[in-house]
Motif scaffolding. Structure first.
Motif, PDB file in Angstrom:
ATOM      1  N   TRP A  63       0.819  -1.228   0.000  1.00  0.00           N
ATOM      2  CA  TRP A  63       0.000   0.000   0.000  1.00  0.00           C
ATOM      3  C   TRP A  63       0.845   1.267   0.000  1.00  0.00           C
ATOM      4  N   PRO A  64       1.889   1.333   0.840  1.00  0.00           N
ATOM      5  CA  PRO A  64       2.743   2.532   0.761  1.00  0.00           C
ATOM      6  C   PRO A  64       3.321   2.740  -0.646  1.00  0.00           C
ATOM      7  N   SER A  65       3.618   1.629  -1.357  1.00  0.00           N
ATOM      8  CA  SER A  65       4.155   1.777  -2.722  1.00  0.00           C
ATOM      9  C   SER A  65       3.115   2.408  -3.646  1.00  0.00           C
ATOM     10  N   LEU A  66       1.855   2.005  -3.491  1.00  0.00           N
ATOM     11  CA  LEU A  66       0.801   2.606  -4.327  1.00  0.00           C
ATOM     12  C   LEU A  66       0.631   4.094  -4.025  1.00  0.00           C
ATOM     13  N   MET A  67       0.911   4.461  -2.767  1.00  0.00           N
ATOM     14  CA  MET A  67       0.785   5.878  -2.392  1.00  0.00           C
ATOM     15  C   MET A  67       1.902   6.714  -2.988  1.00  0.00           C
ATOM     16  N   MET A  68       2.996   6.057  -3.404  1.00  0.00           N
ATOM     17  CA  MET A  68       4.123   6.801  -3.980  1.00  0.00           C
ATOM     18  C   MET A  68       3.729   7.596  -5.215  1.00  0.00           C
ATOM     19  N   PHE A  69       2.641   7.205  -5.871  1.00  0.00           N
ATOM     20  CA  PHE A  69       2.236   7.917  -7.094  1.00  0.00           C
ATOM     21  C   PHE A  69       1.527   9.230  -6.780  1.00  0.00           C
ATOM     22  N   GLY A  70       1.325   9.476  -5.475  1.00  0.00           N
ATOM     23  CA  GLY A  70       0.730  10.749  -5.090  1.00  0.00           C
ATOM     24  C   GLY A  70      -0.777  10.666  -5.028  1.00  0.00           C
ATOM     25  N   PRO A  71      -1.394  11.749  -4.568  1.00  0.00           N
ATOM     26  CA  PRO A  71      -2.843  11.762  -4.366  1.00  0.00           C
ATOM     27  C   PRO A  71      -3.599  11.510  -5.671  1.00  0.00           C
ATOM     28  N   PRO A  72      -4.879  11.116  -5.563  1.00  0.00           N
ATOM     29  CA  PRO A  72      -5.686  10.912  -6.774  1.00  0.00           C
ATOM     30  C   PRO A  72      -5.696  12.175  -7.620  1.00  0.00           C
ATOM     31  N   ASP A  73      -5.874  11.997  -8.917  1.00  0.00           N
ATOM     32  CA  ASP A  73      -5.788  13.121  -9.850  1.00  0.00           C
ATOM     33  C   ASP A  73      -6.634  14.314  -9.423  1.00  0.00           C
ATOM     34  N   ALA A  74      -7.835  14.018  -8.925  1.00  0.00           N
ATOM     35  CA  ALA A  74      -8.762  15.088  -8.589  1.00  0.00           C
ATOM     36  C   ALA A  74      -8.199  15.988  -7.489  1.00  0.00           C
ATOM     37  N   GLU A  75      -7.301  15.436  -6.644  1.00  0.00           N
ATOM     38  CA  GLU A  75      -6.804  16.219  -5.506  1.00  0.00           C
ATOM     39  C   GLU A  75      -5.354  16.655  -5.667  1.00  0.00           C
ATOM     40  N   SER A  76      -4.759  16.333  -6.797  1.00  0.00           N
ATOM     41  CA  SER A  76      -3.338  16.628  -6.957  1.00  0.00           C
ATOM     42  C   SER A  76      -3.130  18.096  -7.309  1.00  0.00           C
ATOM     43  N   SER A  77      -2.413  18.811  -6.439  1.00  0.00           N
ATOM     44  CA  SER A  77      -2.365  20.268  -6.561  1.00  0.00           C
ATOM     45  C   SER A  77      -1.477  20.770  -7.708  1.00  0.00           C
ATOM     46  N   HIS A  78      -0.400  20.056  -8.012  1.00  0.00           N
ATOM     47  CA  HIS A  78       0.534  20.576  -9.018  1.00  0.00           C
ATOM     48  C   HIS A  78       0.341  19.971 -10.408  1.00  0.00           C
ATOM     49  N   SER A  79      -0.549  18.979 -10.507  1.00  0.00           N
ATOM     50  CA  SER A  79      -0.574  18.160 -11.705  1.00  0.00           C
ATOM     51  C   SER A  79      -0.866  18.897 -13.008  1.00  0.00           C
ATOM     52  N   ALA A  80      -1.948  19.696 -13.015  1.00  0.00           N
ATOM     53  CA  ALA A  80      -2.407  20.286 -14.281  1.00  0.00           C
ATOM     54  C   ALA A  80      -1.314  21.121 -14.932  1.00  0.00           C
ATOM     55  N   GLN A  81      -0.681  22.006 -14.145  1.00  0.00           N
ATOM     56  CA  GLN A  81       0.352  22.861 -14.701  1.00  0.00           C
ATOM     57  C   GLN A  81       1.564  22.044 -15.165  1.00  0.00           C
ATOM     58  N   SER A  82       1.935  21.021 -14.367  1.00  0.00           N
ATOM     59  CA  SER A  82       3.070  20.166 -14.727  1.00  0.00           C
ATOM     60  C   SER A  82       2.829  19.435 -16.030  1.00  0.00           C
TER      61      SER A  82
END
Lengths: 104, 362
Positions: free
Chosen positions: B214-233
């Motif tokens: 489970w910690p390994s799955l969390m390495m990908f970061g929060p779900p897309d809907a909650e990921s703060s930096h994703s869209a700009q990146s």
């Protein structure tokens, strides 16, 4: 052409920065692989060996103080390179070769 | 990772800033956007938006910190490796992690960051590292699970970064990815040996996988809907795939690998979805992730303390090396003065190969 002045390392960075070049095997030229900090050239070489050739990636290493590199202007679309832009006749593809002529 | 450093100490002027008079910000931005759209790489001296620069420094620094903090959980087992072969492998892997950290700090410096400053931010908790390293490595099998799952997740994340829009970061990632695949394989082989060993060894391997999945799955970061930096990146092509996309890819890769190991993954909801053509998997406990991120993981305190201690304990080595370099430079300078008449300048211009040990005073 804007000649960039070599950078002086920031005072808080204790050791100067070195650029590392590796000759991966005989017959090839040295290629830039990255940089590292070291207090002098001898240690820069040793650090470069440990950092960039852990898997026998090289037969020869160069280290160069980053501050000693003079670069062309920052913008890589600079007019500095314009003189070559309008001289396509320097390339063999510029010339028309008649059908059937070979070994040219 | 760059030929030339960006300007420093020139009154806060950024690389490319010298030409602000000739070209306006709008022109620079248009050129930058065009380069990104054409899938070209941005190089250190190019003009770039401030947020592109600061976002990259944040991401690369966090990545570099993760590499060097990541040395700790595994180094923990070097002295207790069960054979000389395993010990040699583990030492090489931990050394690689140090190397990866250095490639990345080097990339961050091309953006104008200062290495000492980045380390200071790590030591004082102002910059983060991957929360995965706040979990303990309780048994030898954890070394295997870290290699297979943690490095596996890291590779899944990092392979797309080899095409990241920032040149020095992308080039660093190419090196890192090449080396990581050995890390993953040695972990997998280690787990396989345990899984096929005695019942106690098999149980140890299963226990490690149960704790690290489970910690390994969390390495990908929060779900897309909650990921703060994703869209700009994504828009700037720093990131090429969303967190959830990469997580799904990782799950699909791991399921058959777990079967081949003879081990199970600790998720009762994990099953093949014929319709979607991927595996469904259970809900991730994000409250745990948030807790670890907040500093309440099992090892947060220990990791940073140990890092700080190692840095402080290494101070005398850095001082000695600097003192030695100063002494050698002074000697070379004295020799040059003495021999100035005998060896006119230019007589020794034989190229860098000749100047290895000692070399010219620089």
């Amino acid at each position: 052409m804007t000649v960039e002045q070599p950078n002086t390392p920031s005072p808080q960075a204790g050791w100067p920065l070195w650029e590392v070049f590796v000759r991966s095997r005989r017959g090839l030229s040295h290629t830039h692989v990255g940089s590292l900090h070291a207090p002098d050239a001898a240690l820069a070489l040793r650090n470069a060996r440990d950092l960039y050739t852990r898997r026998s990636e090289g037969v020869s290493l160069w280290v160069v103080p980053s501050a000693q590199i003079t670069a062309s202007s920052p913008d890589e679309k600079d007019p500095f390179f314009e003189p070559a832009g309008d001289k396509p006749y320097r390339h063999p593809t510029f010339y028309e070769v008649p059908e059937g002529v070979r070994n040219l | 990772m760059t030929t030339v450093l960006p300007e420093r100490g020139s009154g806060g002027e950024r690389p490319g800033g010298q030409e602000a008079g000739a070209l306006g910000v709008a022109d620079h931005l248009a050129m930058f956007d065009a380069a990104i759209a054409a899938d070209e790489r941005i190089e250190p001296r190019d003009w770039m938006p401030d947020k592109y620069r600061s976002g990259l420094i944040r991401q690369i620094a966090q990545h570099a910190h993760s590499e060097i903090i990541g040395m700790q959980p595994e180094a923990n087992w070097i002295t207790r490796a069960p054979s000389l072969r395993r010990k040699a492998i583990l030492i090489a892997k931990v050394q690689d992690e140090a190397g990866h950290g250095l490639y990345l700090y080097s990339a961050a410096e091309t953006l104008g960051a200062d290495r000492d400053d980045l380390l200071d931010k790590l030591h004082t908790g102002r910059q983060r590292y991957s929360s995965i390293f706040n979990y303990p490595t309780l048994t030898w099998a954890d070394v295997g699970a870290v290699g297979w799952l943690v490095d596996g997740a890291a590779i899944t994340n990092q392979v797309p970064l080899c095409r990241c829009s920032y040149g020095p970061y992308a080039r660093a990632m190419v090196r890192v990815c090449k080396e990581e695949s050995f890390h993953q394989r040695q972990g997998y082989e280690l787990l396989l040996a345990l899984s096929r060993g005695t019942p106690a060894q098999h149980a140890m391997a299963q226990d490690a996988v149960d704790r690290w999945w489970w910690p390994s799955l969390m390495m990908f970061g929060p779900p897309d809907a909650e990921s703060s930096h994703s869209a700009q990146s994504m828009a700037w092509k720093i990131k090429r795939h969303s967190n959830d996309e990469l997580r799904q890819r990782f799950v699909d890769i791991c399921v058959p690998q777990a079967e081949a190991l003879g081990l199970t993954l600790p998720d009762p909801d994990l099953r093949w979805n014929e319709e979607r053509g991927v595996h469904d998997f259970g809900a991730i406990d994000w409250s745990e992730f948030q807790e670890v991120l907040r500093g309440n993981g099992p090892c947060n305190e220990q990791r940073v303390t140990q890092r700080r201690t190692a840095h402080e304990n290494g101070a005398w080595v850095r001082e000695a090396a600097a003192a030695y370099a100063a002494k050698q430079a002074a000697r070379t300078a004295a020799d040059t003065t003495d021999a100035g008449a005998a060896h006119p300048a230019g007589a020794d211009s034989t190229g860098p190969e000749q100047h290895t040990e000692g070399g010219p005073a620089v």
